[in-house]
Design a protein around this motif. Sequence first.
Motif, short mmCIF file in Angstrom:
data_model
loop_
_atom_site.label_atom_id
_atom_site.label_comp_id
_atom_site.label_asym_id
_atom_site.label_seq_id
_atom_site.Cartn_x
_atom_site.Cartn_y
_atom_site.Cartn_z
N LYS A 36 -2.14 23.09 21.28
CA LYS A 36 -2.01 24.24 22.19
C LYS A 36 -2.87 24.09 23.44
O LYS A 36 -2.49 24.56 24.50
CB LYS A 36 -2.29 25.55 21.46
N ASP A 37 -4.00 23.40 23.37
CA ASP A 37 -4.83 23.21 24.55
C ASP A 37 -4.21 22.26 25.56
O ASP A 37 -4.58 22.25 26.73
CB ASP A 37 -6.24 22.74 24.17
N LEU A 38 -3.23 21.47 25.13
CA LEU A 38 -2.56 20.53 26.03
C LEU A 38 -1.28 21.10 26.63
O LEU A 38 -0.64 20.47 27.45
CB LEU A 38 -2.22 19.23 25.29
N ASN A 39 -0.86 22.28 26.18
CA ASN A 39 0.36 22.92 26.66
C ASN A 39 1.59 22.02 26.46
O ASN A 39 2.44 21.92 27.33
CB ASN A 39 0.21 23.34 28.14
N LEU A 40 1.64 21.36 25.31
CA LEU A 40 2.76 20.46 25.03
C LEU A 40 3.75 21.03 24.03
O LEU A 40 4.94 20.77 24.12
CB LEU A 40 2.25 19.13 24.49
N GLY A 41 3.27 21.77 23.06
CA GLY A 41 4.16 22.25 22.02
C GLY A 41 4.88 21.10 21.35
O GLY A 41 4.30 20.03 21.14
N HIS A 42 6.14 21.30 21.04
CA HIS A 42 6.88 20.24 20.36
C HIS A 42 7.38 19.17 21.34
O HIS A 42 8.02 18.22 20.92
CB HIS A 42 8.02 20.81 19.51
N ASP A 43 7.06 19.30 22.62
CA ASP A 43 7.45 18.25 23.59
C ASP A 43 6.75 16.93 23.29
O ASP A 43 7.18 15.88 23.77
CB ASP A 43 7.13 18.69 25.02
N VAL A 44 5.72 16.99 22.47
CA VAL A 44 5.02 15.76 22.10
C VAL A 44 5.98 14.78 21.40
O VAL A 44 5.82 13.57 21.49
CB VAL A 44 3.76 16.06 21.24
N ARG A 45 7.02 15.31 20.77
CA ARG A 45 7.99 14.42 20.09
C ARG A 45 8.71 13.51 21.08
O ARG A 45 9.07 12.39 20.75
CB ARG A 45 8.98 15.23 19.26
N TYR A 46 8.89 13.99 22.31
CA TYR A 46 9.53 13.15 23.33
C TYR A 46 8.58 12.03 23.76
O TYR A 46 9.01 10.90 23.99
CB TYR A 46 9.96 13.99 24.54
N ILE A 47 7.31 12.36 23.88
CA ILE A 47 6.31 11.34 24.22
C ILE A 47 6.31 10.26 23.13
O ILE A 47 6.28 9.07 23.43
CB ILE A 47 4.91 11.96 24.37
N MET A 48 6.35 10.69 21.87
CA MET A 48 6.34 9.73 20.76
C MET A 48 7.58 8.84 20.78
O MET A 48 7.48 7.64 20.56
CB MET A 48 6.24 10.47 19.42
N PHE A 49 8.72 9.43 21.06
CA PHE A 49 9.95 8.64 21.11
C PHE A 49 9.87 7.60 22.24
O PHE A 49 10.22 6.44 22.05
CB PHE A 49 11.18 9.53 21.30
N ILE A 50 9.40 8.03 23.38
CA ILE A 50 9.28 7.11 24.53
C ILE A 50 8.25 6.02 24.22
O ILE A 50 8.48 4.85 24.52
CB ILE A 50 8.93 7.89 25.81
N THR A 100 8.68 5.19 30.22
CA THR A 100 7.55 4.62 29.48
C THR A 100 6.42 5.63 29.46
O THR A 100 6.37 6.54 30.29
CB THR A 100 7.04 3.31 30.13
N THR A 101 5.52 5.46 28.51
CA THR A 101 4.35 6.32 28.46
C THR A 101 3.27 5.76 29.38
O THR A 101 3.18 4.56 29.59
CB THR A 101 3.79 6.43 27.02
N THR A 102 2.49 6.65 29.91
CA THR A 102 1.33 6.26 30.71
C THR A 102 0.15 6.05 29.76
O THR A 102 0.25 6.29 28.55
CB THR A 102 0.97 7.37 31.72
N GLU A 103 -0.97 5.66 30.32
CA GLU A 103 -2.18 5.52 29.49
C GLU A 103 -2.52 6.85 28.83
O GLU A 103 -2.90 6.90 27.67
CB GLU A 103 -3.34 5.03 30.36
N ARG A 104 -2.36 7.94 29.57
CA ARG A 104 -2.63 9.27 29.02
C ARG A 104 -1.70 9.57 27.85
O ARG A 104 -2.12 10.12 26.83
CB ARG A 104 -2.48 10.32 30.11
N GLY A 105 -0.44 9.22 27.98
CA GLY A 105 0.51 9.42 26.89
C GLY A 105 0.18 8.55 25.69
O GLY A 105 0.25 9.00 24.54
N GLU A 106 -0.20 7.31 25.95
CA GLU A 106 -0.55 6.39 24.87
C GLU A 106 -1.80 6.85 24.13
O GLU A 106 -1.91 6.66 22.92
CB GLU A 106 -0.74 4.98 25.42
#
Length: 150
Positions: A36-50, A100-106
Motif C-alpha cells: 500500500k505504501d507503493l500505491n501499486l495494488g495488484h498492478d505488481v503482477r504486471y511488473i512480475m510478468f514483465i 522490460t523492468t527498470t532497476e526499480r522494478g527489479e
Amino acid sequence: MDSEGYYQAITRKSPFIAWIHNISLNQQKYIKSKFKDLNLGHDVRYIMFIYDNPNCSQEDLVNMFSQSKGNIAKVLRKLEDLGYIKRQINPENRRKYMLTTTERGEDLVPTFRQISKDWEKEVGITDEDYELIQRIQEIAINAMKLVEGE
C-alpha cells in the motif's frame, strides 16, 4: 464464517471455481495490503510478468491477464511513470513496444516473491500440495485452450 457456512458470499456448496476465485481475490487483497505504501495494488503482477518475460509486448499482457488493451495501456503508463518499467520500440515491428523492468522494478521482485511465499504459508499451502497445484495448473491451461479458439 457465520453460522450458516458463508465465506465472503460463497458457501460450501458453491462451485469449485468460486473457491478458486475467492483464493485469488484474497491473495490480491493480501498483496495489496503489503504494497500500500507503493500505491501499486495488484498492478505488481504486471511488473512480475514483465520481469519474468523481458521484451514482452502489451498484447502479451492483454492475453495473459484477459484485460482490455485500454486497461493494460493505462496500467503500463502508470508503471512507467512510477519508474518500474520501460517501453522500447520493437525493431522488428515499429508499431509495437517491448517491455522490460527498470532497476526499480527489479528491486521489487524479491520482496514480492517473499510476500507470496508468506501468504502461501499463512493460508496453509505446503510442499505436500505440489501435486494438487500441478493439477490446478493443468486445469487452468485446459481452460485457456478451450476459449482460445473462440
